[in-house]
Write an enzyme that holds these catalytic residues in place. Sequence first.
Site, short mmCIF file in Angstrom:
data_model
loop_
_atom_site.label_atom_id
_atom_site.label_comp_id
_atom_site.label_asym_id
_atom_site.label_seq_id
_atom_site.Cartn_x
_atom_site.Cartn_y
_atom_site.Cartn_z
N LYS A 289 0.82 -1.21 0.00
CA LYS A 289 0.00 0.00 0.00
C LYS A 289 0.86 1.27 0.00
O LYS A 289 0.58 2.21 -0.75
CB LYS A 289 -0.91 0.00 1.22
CG LYS A 289 -1.77 1.24 1.36
CD LYS A 289 -2.60 1.21 2.62
CE LYS A 289 -3.35 2.54 2.78
NZ LYS A 289 -3.92 2.67 4.11
N ASN A 290 1.88 1.31 0.83
CA ASN A 290 2.65 2.54 1.02
C ASN A 290 3.83 2.70 0.06
O ASN A 290 4.24 3.83 -0.19
CB ASN A 290 3.14 2.63 2.47
CG ASN A 290 1.98 2.78 3.42
OD1 ASN A 290 1.30 3.79 3.43
ND2 ASN A 290 1.73 1.75 4.20
N PHE A 291 4.36 1.59 -0.45
CA PHE A 291 5.57 1.69 -1.27
C PHE A 291 5.49 0.89 -2.56
O PHE A 291 6.47 0.82 -3.31
CB PHE A 291 6.80 1.26 -0.46
CG PHE A 291 7.02 2.12 0.76
CD1 PHE A 291 7.58 3.38 0.64
CD2 PHE A 291 6.62 1.68 2.02
CE1 PHE A 291 7.77 4.19 1.76
CE2 PHE A 291 6.80 2.48 3.13
CZ PHE A 291 7.37 3.74 3.01
#
Length: 171
Positions: free
Chosen positions: A99-101
Amino acid sequence: MKLVVLILAAMMINHSADNVHQFTFTAIDGKQVNLSEFKGKKLLLVNTASECGFTKQYAGLQELSEKYADKVVVIGFPANNFGGQEPGSNVEIQGFCEKNFGVTFLLAEKSSVKGDDISPLFKYLTTTENVDFAGDIKWNFEKFLIDEKGNLIHRFRSKTEPLSDELISKL
């Protein structure tokens, strides 16, 4: 069950490995991975954590894994050894990274990279005969560069960015 795992780990530590291609690990999705699958490519093995000041390096590791896919395989090893900065489950870690990277490179299941319960692979990496690369891991996001034959050729400390000239020049 834990006793059996500890005995097997001790047996592997006592087994004198010639290179990292003799090790296996469990991926974050539960599948067994033999590092010999990557013969002919360099490996960048990184101990990671989701709540660390260096966590933003996931983005650089992902870019490195895409840009240099013909030269190197990046594998992240989530570990909770430093300040409790990887508290999540394997499912939570994988979700966070995606999700974040946008992480698509291979992740191992959460394991230990230091102490009495250190994984056999990281025990091997930190006890190398090369004094420049030996010694305990000091923090999250230390990087071990392995050559095409499975030999440790360089170790980078946490502050070395994945896309730094220092690291890229060794690929």
